[in-house]
Design an enzyme around this catalytic site. Structure first.
Site, PDB file in Angstrom:
ATOM      1  N   ASN A   9       0.827  -1.079   0.124  1.00  6.83           N
ATOM      2  CA  ASN A   9      -0.085  -0.033   0.037  1.00  6.83           C
ATOM      3  C   ASN A   9       0.986   1.292   0.006  1.00  6.83           C
ATOM      4  O   ASN A   9       1.229   1.655   1.043  1.00  6.83           O
ATOM      5  CB  ASN A   9      -0.742   0.238   1.226  1.00  6.83           C
ATOM      6  CG  ASN A   9      -1.664   1.133   1.630  1.00  6.83           C
ATOM      7  OD1 ASN A   9      -1.731   1.986   0.568  1.00  6.83           O
ATOM      8  ND2 ASN A   9      -2.474   1.200   2.678  1.00  6.83           N
ATOM      9  N   LYS A  11      -0.062   4.310  -0.326  1.00  6.55           N
ATOM     10  CA  LYS A  11      -0.686   5.514   0.232  1.00  6.55           C
ATOM     11  C   LYS A  11      -0.216   6.555  -1.049  1.00  6.55           C
ATOM     12  O   LYS A  11      -0.224   6.461  -2.070  1.00  6.55           O
ATOM     13  CB  LYS A  11      -0.151   5.657   1.583  1.00  6.55           C
ATOM     14  CG  LYS A  11      -0.385   4.555   2.487  1.00  6.55           C
ATOM     15  CD  LYS A  11      -0.232   4.674   3.975  1.00  6.55           C
ATOM     16  CE  LYS A  11      -0.205   3.297   4.816  1.00  6.55           C
ATOM     17  NZ  LYS A  11      -0.443   3.361   6.333  1.00  6.55           N
ATOM     18  N   HIS A 100      -9.706   1.381   4.406  1.00  8.82           N
ATOM     19  CA  HIS A 100      -8.300   1.443   5.431  1.00  8.82           C
ATOM     20  C   HIS A 100      -8.879   2.453   6.356  1.00  8.82           C
ATOM     21  O   HIS A 100      -9.471   3.335   6.262  1.00  8.82           O
ATOM     22  CB  HIS A 100      -7.382   2.074   4.180  1.00  8.82           C
ATOM     23  CG  HIS A 100      -5.923   2.025   5.140  1.00  8.82           C
ATOM     24  ND1 HIS A 100      -5.549   3.105   5.765  1.00  8.82           N
ATOM     25  CD2 HIS A 100      -4.686   1.054   4.688  1.00  8.82           C
ATOM     26  CE1 HIS A 100      -4.294   2.790   6.106  1.00  8.82           C
ATOM     27  NE2 HIS A 100      -4.075   1.751   5.953  1.00  8.82           N
ATOM     28  N   GLU A 102      -7.127   4.739   7.346  1.00  7.42           N
ATOM     29  CA  GLU A 102      -7.146   6.328   7.196  1.00  7.42           C
ATOM     30  C   GLU A 102      -8.208   6.752   6.210  1.00  7.42           C
ATOM     31  O   GLU A 102      -8.523   8.089   6.492  1.00  7.42           O
ATOM     32  CB  GLU A 102      -5.599   6.281   6.293  1.00  7.42           C
ATOM     33  CG  GLU A 102      -4.489   6.317   7.162  1.00  7.42           C
ATOM     34  CD  GLU A 102      -3.124   5.751   6.274  1.00  7.42           C
ATOM     35  OE1 GLU A 102      -3.173   5.607   5.107  1.00  7.42           O
ATOM     36  OE2 GLU A 102      -2.432   5.414   7.176  1.00  7.42           O
ATOM     37  N   GLU A 172      -5.808  -4.797  10.447  1.00 10.76           N
ATOM     38  CA  GLU A 172      -4.756  -3.839  10.734  1.00 10.76           C
ATOM     39  C   GLU A 172      -5.134  -2.879  11.955  1.00 10.76           C
ATOM     40  O   GLU A 172      -5.932  -2.208  12.088  1.00 10.76           O
ATOM     41  CB  GLU A 172      -4.753  -2.882   9.469  1.00 10.76           C
ATOM     42  CG  GLU A 172      -4.445  -3.336   8.329  1.00 10.76           C
ATOM     43  CD  GLU A 172      -3.831  -2.217   7.265  1.00 10.76           C
ATOM     44  OE1 GLU A 172      -2.746  -2.592   6.887  1.00 10.76           O
ATOM     45  OE2 GLU A 172      -4.485  -1.598   6.870  1.00 10.76           O
ATOM     46  N   GLY A 178       1.940   2.288  10.747  1.00 12.08           N
ATOM     47  CA  GLY A 178       2.977   3.499  10.653  1.00 12.08           C
ATOM     48  C   GLY A 178       3.805   3.855  11.757  1.00 12.08           C
ATOM     49  O   GLY A 178       4.466   4.982  11.708  1.00 12.08           O
ATOM     50  N   SER A 218       3.264  -2.031  10.217  1.00 13.99           N
ATOM     51  CA  SER A 218       4.602  -2.121  10.637  1.00 13.99           C
ATOM     52  C   SER A 218       4.863  -3.501  10.237  1.00 13.99           C
ATOM     53  O   SER A 218       6.258  -3.965  10.881  1.00 13.99           O
ATOM     54  CB  SER A 218       4.860  -1.730  12.095  1.00 13.99           C
ATOM     55  OG  SER A 218       4.524  -0.242  12.226  1.00 13.99           O
TER      56      SER A 218
HETATM   57  P1  PGA Z   1       2.599   0.070   7.405  1.00 13.95           P
HETATM   58  O1  PGA Z   1       1.022   0.710   6.870  1.00 13.95           O
HETATM   59  O2  PGA Z   1       3.186  -1.016   7.301  1.00 13.95           O
HETATM   60  O3  PGA Z   1       3.507   1.422   7.263  1.00 13.95           O
HETATM   61  O4  PGA Z   1       2.154   0.175   9.121  1.00 13.95           O
HETATM   62  C1  PGA Z   1       0.371  -0.508   6.623  1.00 13.95           C
HETATM   63  C2  PGA Z   1      -1.130  -0.007   6.124  1.00 13.95           C
HETATM   64  O5  PGA Z   1      -1.756   1.075   6.658  1.00 13.95           O
HETATM   65  O6  PGA Z   1      -1.519  -0.712   5.396  1.00 13.95           O
END
Ligand code: PGA
Length: 259
Positions: A9, A11, A100, A102, A172, A178, A218
């Site tokens: 992803n 983003k 997601h 976000e 998640e 993140g 992460s």
């Molecule tokens: P990350 O993001 O691996 O940077 O924690 C995962 C995601 O938001 O899908």
């Protein structure tokens, strides 16, 4: 036997030029990506504007499938800033990330909106990567299971079992996205097993046994094998560690070693 699925992803990172460079170096890696992808499904979700460049650089290679990071639940019309499922299909997109965290927290997407998008994706032959997950506050408040159950139940309202087969669930935990804080193997496995049990309650055990559930938050090459060795963890949705082709390839190799 569920085939693992690792999805990048990106983003709001990696524009068209960089996407082309990434794909060229990724599929040109000496690590025999083709033999790897017979064991693991590899998906990359660029920003919308980078999708054509990524598809062109793939040059009909089936080693990687392209995903979108979002999609409208409408077909066409006065929806400024939106992109329809048919537009994505025209670009050979196969998967779409929906719900997601976000999108949920920054753009106000509700379970009902996500449900409409999942149904639209299924009707358009796009495979949803349906994201769910709890905040730290919810987990610490003992609400993990009720939050996940509601997200899954409300996100899948009216989704028939034949369409469920095309869906990947991404668990998640919001506190791990993140942040560099990864859920412990036990925390992740426990949540995945719970997610599978909810699918069994809503459909049946066979459907639950078939659905792939990715972990996200992460994930990187150094923790992927351990997570993916868990019985209910069938892949990863990867943000930060997918932004550089070598680190993403290393993670995929770790996934293969776990299988
Ligand atoms: P990350 O993001 O691996 O940077 O924690 C995962 C995601 O938001 O899908």
């Amino acid at each position: 036997m569920r085939k693992p699925i690792i999805a990048a992803n990106w983003k709001m990172n990696i524009g068209p030029r960089e996407a082309e460079d990434f794909i060229n170096s990724f599929i040109g890696q000496p690590g025999k990506l083709d033999s790897i992808t017979s064991q693991v499904d590899v998906v990359i979700a660029p920003p919308f504007v980078s999708i054509p460049a990524a598809v062109a650089a793939l040059n009909s290679s089936s080693a990687v499938s392209i995903a979108a990071q979002n999609m409208s639940d409408q077909d066409s019309g006065a929806y400024t800033g939106e992109v329809s499922s048919m537009m994505l299909k025209e670009l050979y997109v196969r998967y779409v990330i929906l719900g997601h965290s976000e999108r949920r927290t920054l753009y106000g997407e509700t379970d009902a909106i996500i449900n409409a998008k999942i149904k639209k994706a299924c009707a358009s032959n796009l495979k949803p990567i349906f994201c769910i997950g709890e905040t730290l506050e919810e987990r610490e408040g003992g609400k993990l299971e009720s939050v996940l159950r509601t997200q899954i139940t409300d996100g899948l309202v009216g989704v028939e079992e034949k369409d469920l087969k095309e869906i990947v669930i991404a668990y998640e935990p919001v506190w791990a996205i993140g942040t560099g804080v990864v859920a412990s193997v036990d925390q992740a496995q426990e949540a995945h097993a719970f997610v599978r049990s909810v699918v069994a309650d809503l459909y049946n055990q066979e459907a639950a046994d078939k659905i792939r559930i990715q972990y996200g938050g992460s994930m990187k090459a150094s923790n992927a094998a351990e997570l993916l060795a868990q019985p209910d963890i069938d892949g990863g949705l990867v943000g930060g560690a997918s932004l550089e082709s070598q680190s993403f390839l290393d993670l995929i190799k770790a996934a293969v070693s776990a299988g």
